[in-house]
Design a protein around this motif. Sequence first.
Motif, PDB file in Angstrom:
ATOM      1  N   GLU A 188       0.823  -1.211   0.000  1.00  0.00           N
ATOM      2  CA  GLU A 188       0.000   0.000   0.000  1.00  0.00           C
ATOM      3  C   GLU A 188       0.859   1.265   0.000  1.00  0.00           C
ATOM      4  OE1 GLU A 188      -3.158  -0.283  -0.378  1.00  0.00           O
ATOM      5  OE2 GLU A 188      -3.324  -2.445  -0.019  1.00  0.00           O
ATOM      6  N   GLY A 189       1.873   1.308   0.864  1.00  0.00           N
ATOM      7  CA  GLY A 189       2.690   2.509   0.989  1.00  0.00           C
ATOM      8  C   GLY A 189       3.651   2.686  -0.174  1.00  0.00           C
ATOM      9  N   MET A 190       4.081   3.935  -0.374  1.00  0.00           N
ATOM     10  CA  MET A 190       5.016   4.272  -1.445  1.00  0.00           C
ATOM     11  C   MET A 190       6.332   4.755  -0.840  1.00  0.00           C
ATOM     12  SD  MET A 190       3.565   3.632  -4.352  1.00  0.00           S
ATOM     13  CE  MET A 190       4.548   4.576  -5.518  1.00  0.00           C
ATOM     14  N   PHE A 191       7.412   4.123  -1.231  1.00  0.00           N
ATOM     15  CA  PHE A 191       8.736   4.466  -0.724  1.00  0.00           C
ATOM     16  C   PHE A 191       9.063   5.933  -0.979  1.00  0.00           C
ATOM     17  CE2 PHE A 191      13.313   4.910  -1.547  1.00  0.00           C
ATOM     18  CZ  PHE A 191      13.849   4.429  -0.363  1.00  0.00           C
ATOM     19  N   PHE A 192       8.787   6.407  -2.183  1.00  0.00           N
ATOM     20  CA  PHE A 192       9.179   7.764  -2.555  1.00  0.00           C
ATOM     21  C   PHE A 192       8.414   8.830  -1.770  1.00  0.00           C
ATOM     22  CE2 PHE A 192      10.076   5.422  -6.623  1.00  0.00           C
ATOM     23  CZ  PHE A 192      11.451   5.420  -6.453  1.00  0.00           C
ATOM     24  N   ASN A 193       7.266   8.469  -1.203  1.00  0.00           N
ATOM     25  CA  ASN A 193       6.524   9.435  -0.388  1.00  0.00           C
ATOM     26  C   ASN A 193       7.241   9.753   0.919  1.00  0.00           C
ATOM     27  OD1 ASN A 193       4.549   9.473  -2.331  1.00  0.00           O
ATOM     28  ND2 ASN A 193       3.121   8.162  -1.222  1.00  0.00           N
ATOM     29  N   HIS A 194       8.204   8.920   1.287  1.00  0.00           N
ATOM     30  CA  HIS A 194       8.951   9.116   2.532  1.00  0.00           C
ATOM     31  C   HIS A 194      10.296   9.796   2.285  1.00  0.00           C
ATOM     32  CE1 HIS A 194       6.293   6.332   4.878  1.00  0.00           C
ATOM     33  NE2 HIS A 194       6.101   5.833   3.670  1.00  0.00           N
TER      34      HIS A 194
END
Length: 353
Positions: free
Chosen positions: A251-257
């Motif tokens: 679900e989560g996106m690496f680049f959002n962090h």
Amino acid sequence: MKGRLRTVGVKTVVRLMLWAVGIAVVVGFINYHYTLSGIKQQYAENFHLRMLINYEYTRRVLSDVYVQVTNNVYYIESTLDKPEGHMAAMERIVRNGNRVHSCGMNFVRNYYPQKGERYCPFAWRNPENREEILTEEKGNQDFNYLNSLWFRSVVEGDTCLWSDPFYDGYDNTTALAAYMVPIHDAQGTPVAVLGADVSLDWLTSKLAETDSAYNVQSPRAVQLMGLKSQSYIINYDGKFITHPEAEKRLEGMFFNHVLGDRMGVKTQLERRIKAGLQSSNETEESYKFNGERCYFFYTPLKYTGWIMVTVVPCQTIDMLAVMYVLKQTAFMLLGMLLLVAVVFIYLKYRFRF
């Protein structure tokens, strides 16, 4: 005369000590200034090697799944006229593959009319008893796969591939990925997709184990500052394939962090990862990951469309490098003091002061 010698001896020792301290300070400063970056690079190379070790372990796991599937293709293709034996083949793949969570074979529409429009023999490990293999014929009742992209990609493209991650249809919580190969009839036409699933939850736990083992080797960074390296597997678009927090998996996106220090740095990182490139000279560029300044070590996982990324806080490498340089400087200073002590003892016994 003895008093004068004593005075000369004391002055000599004091001068030697001052010279030793001065030399130690100057050499220590030069050593710190000019060798720190090199030491940091050496520690960065160490983390790069750790990332490659994780990569090799993961590759072996995926290779085990690949081997179990491909080793059974010939047998299945040669016994397509005996559908009653397919379930045993699925069970065998799961039983013999330590890393295989489940296995199924999806046939094209009405390949076996007596089995219905859709036919899929399926086997999986009992989550409460891994030694027990459960089986079921899926298809007509609850599994309409004929128009699924993964099914059409393998059959129409006549190609092998790793699927996008998905959730187990039984518990809807276990994250899986499947290695899929086409099954051909006697004329060489693809008539089914054979797929074996590997648990991404299990893969996540294994990465966490290796990360913990590596973090133990830098206890000061962990204990004093709470700094830990963390490994992830993401796809080329940045979606988490593995993550210690289950809700971020798939679900989560690496680049959002990620935040870059300069304009365009994050974009360049995304382009490199999407191009399937391996990192190099990692300490030349740092990023903020969840607010912590970090270095990224990454490499593509062959044939999967996935990237392994190890995130290491900059302060971890900085602390390791500084501690190493300070330790070397301390040894040098100790050597200087020992030299002064030897000279002092020599003068004391030589001139009897």
